[in-house]
Design a protein around this motif. Structure first.
Motif, PDB file in Angstrom:
ATOM      1  N   TYR A   1      -1.569   2.991   9.181  1.00  0.00           N
ATOM      2  CA  TYR A   1      -0.873   2.627   7.948  1.00  0.00           C
ATOM      3  C   TYR A   1      -1.255   1.235   7.431  1.00  0.00           C
ATOM      4  O   TYR A   1      -0.563   0.685   6.574  1.00  0.00           O
ATOM      5  CB  TYR A   1       0.639   2.759   8.143  1.00  0.00           C
ATOM      6  N   SER A   2      -2.377   0.722   7.910  1.00  0.00           N
ATOM      7  CA  SER A   2      -2.879  -0.531   7.359  1.00  0.00           C
ATOM      8  C   SER A   2      -3.298  -0.330   5.900  1.00  0.00           C
ATOM      9  O   SER A   2      -3.925   0.682   5.555  1.00  0.00           O
ATOM     10  CB  SER A   2      -4.091  -1.019   8.155  1.00  0.00           C
ATOM     11  N   PRO A   3      -2.985  -1.270   5.016  1.00  0.00           N
ATOM     12  CA  PRO A   3      -3.425  -1.151   3.619  1.00  0.00           C
ATOM     13  C   PRO A   3      -4.940  -1.208   3.460  1.00  0.00           C
ATOM     14  O   PRO A   3      -5.457  -0.896   2.380  1.00  0.00           O
ATOM     15  CB  PRO A   3      -2.733  -2.338   2.931  1.00  0.00           C
ATOM     16  N   GLU A   4      -5.643  -1.587   4.527  1.00  0.00           N
ATOM     17  CA  GLU A   4      -7.107  -1.619   4.454  1.00  0.00           C
ATOM     18  C   GLU A   4      -7.713  -0.219   4.530  1.00  0.00           C
ATOM     19  O   GLU A   4      -8.885  -0.026   4.188  1.00  0.00           O
ATOM     20  CB  GLU A   4      -7.664  -2.499   5.571  1.00  0.00           C
ATOM     21  N   LEU A   5      -6.954   0.739   5.003  1.00  0.00           N
ATOM     22  CA  LEU A   5      -7.398   2.126   5.043  1.00  0.00           C
ATOM     23  C   LEU A   5      -6.721   2.905   3.923  1.00  0.00           C
ATOM     24  O   LEU A   5      -5.716   2.472   3.366  1.00  0.00           O
ATOM     25  CB  LEU A   5      -7.048   2.759   6.391  1.00  0.00           C
ATOM     26  N   ARG A   6      -7.273   4.067   3.615  1.00  0.00           N
ATOM     27  CA  ARG A   6      -6.658   4.915   2.596  1.00  0.00           C
ATOM     28  C   ARG A   6      -6.866   6.383   2.972  1.00  0.00           C
ATOM     29  O   ARG A   6      -7.851   6.735   3.633  1.00  0.00           O
ATOM     30  CB  ARG A   6      -7.264   4.642   1.213  1.00  0.00           C
ATOM     31  N   PRO A   7      -5.949   7.240   2.577  1.00  0.00           N
ATOM     32  CA  PRO A   7      -6.115   8.668   2.852  1.00  0.00           C
ATOM     33  C   PRO A   7      -7.395   9.202   2.228  1.00  0.00           C
ATOM     34  O   PRO A   7      -7.826   8.751   1.162  1.00  0.00           O
ATOM     35  CB  PRO A   7      -4.880   9.300   2.183  1.00  0.00           C
ATOM     36  N   GLY A   8      -7.991  10.161   2.911  1.00  0.00           N
ATOM     37  CA  GLY A   8      -9.224  10.761   2.417  1.00  0.00           C
ATOM     38  C   GLY A   8     -10.485  10.098   2.917  1.00  0.00           C
ATOM     39  O   GLY A   8     -11.586  10.621   2.717  1.00  0.00           O
ATOM     40  N   MET A   9     -10.378   8.957   3.578  1.00  0.00           N
ATOM     41  CA  MET A   9     -11.563   8.277   4.107  1.00  0.00           C
ATOM     42  C   MET A   9     -12.248   9.132   5.159  1.00  0.00           C
ATOM     43  O   MET A   9     -11.594   9.765   5.988  1.00  0.00           O
ATOM     44  CB  MET A   9     -11.184   6.942   4.746  1.00  0.00           C
TER      45      MET A   9
END
Length: 312
Positions: A283-291
């Motif tokens: 849930y880090s803001p550096e990651l995003r769903p779909g990566m």
């Protein structure tokens, strides 16, 4: 993806996500049914349920006698930032199952990162066989663990029986076998084989969760978990920890993950310090769903170094 194992919890649908193409449901579908009123007196267990109660009591006792089902956070087991990163990649970005025309097939495949972007609203549903005092204990435990998960991830997670998007059913053998209409109403994209994965759940599957993601974004929109009402106390709590956590976006297992509930060895029953770090990465803001895995890996490596102090 779904994940299966002969131990505590089979996330038999958690890749659930392979169900992402089913999100385009008609208005009004996928809504939760009204919260049923509990009976004045719980129904007595049927012979089938009584046999399951005896069986799972033996399962729990056997695991405990082997030193398994630990409830501590695992602080005695060190791990490096590199191992944490690799565990995250295997658990969050690989599915243990893939979906084909006949349902889920066990075949580990690379996937994309999935997590919730909308607030999670947990609704609890209890079968008529679950006594009121047991319901009260389960409800308190879910509320407490949901609050803990929210603190770890920074994501809003709450109990909402009236408008849930993450349903948890505590049901007996007979009640689970009759869940078909409820499952299809909550997850209208599931096929017959996938519904049967719940209604005909073998004893080797202790509990499970299906989670559905939007095929365009990789973000979860709905989840449906089932926990056997016949489980003794610790096995029941263990299922709760695993299915709620897997339903956040950690669907796979890794034999190298230790200390962790994301390991088929059943050493740990409850969420560990290692697992909390997995959730913080997810849930880090550096990651995003779909990566993709390739996109996520350098960010995951950097996050793991920072979270552990970088002592590879």
């Amino acid at each position: 993806m779904a994940r299966g194992r002969t131990a505590r919890s089979l996330l038999t649908g958690a890749a659930c996500l392979a169900l992402s193409g089913c999100i385009a449901s008609a208005p009004g579908t996928g809504t939760a049914p009204p919260v049923p009123e509990p009976p004045a007196q719980p129904l007595p267990p049927t012979p089938k349920s009584a046999a399951a109660i005896a069986y799972f009591a033996q399962v729990q006792q056997s695991l405990l006698s082997q030193g398994m089902m630990r409830t501590d956070p695992g602080t005695d087991i060190p791990f490096t930032d590199r191992l944490l990163a690799e565990n995250f990649m295997r658990i969050a970005l690989f599915d243990e199952y893939r979906r084909d025309a006949g349902g889920f097939v066990r075949a580990e495949t690379e996937s994309s990162l999935r997590r919730w972007e909308i607030p999670i609203r947990i609704g609890l549903r209890f079968g008529a066989t679950v006594p009121p005092e047991r319901q009260a204990t389960d409800r308190a435990r879910v509320a407490s663990f949901a609050a803990r998960l929210s603190r770890i991830t920074g994501h809003p997670i709450s109990i909402d029986d009236r408008a849930p998007n993450f349903l948890i059913h505590f049901v007996s053998e007979d009640e689970r076998e009759a869940l078909g209409p409820v499952i299809r109403a909550a997850l209208p994209g599931l096929g017959p084989a996938e519904v049967a994965g719940i209604t005909a759940m073998p004893r080797s599957t202790y509990c499970l969760v299906y989670a559905l993601a939007d095929s365009r974004t990789g973000a979860y929109t709905r989840a449906f978990a089932v926990i056997r009402a016949e489980h003794p106390d610790l096995l029941r709590l263990s299922c709760l920890h695993e299915e709620l956590t897997q339903g956040l976006g950690l669907p796979n297992d890794s034999p190298r993950a230790r200390p962790s509930i994301f390991n088929d060895d059943e050493e740990f029953a409850l969420l560990t310090d290692h697992d909390e770090l997995l959730l913080r990465i997810l849930y880090s803001p550096e990651l995003r769903p779909g990566m993709s895995a390739a996109e996520a890996r350098p960010i995951v490596n950097s996050l793991a170094r920072r979270l552990t102090g970088g002592d590879s």
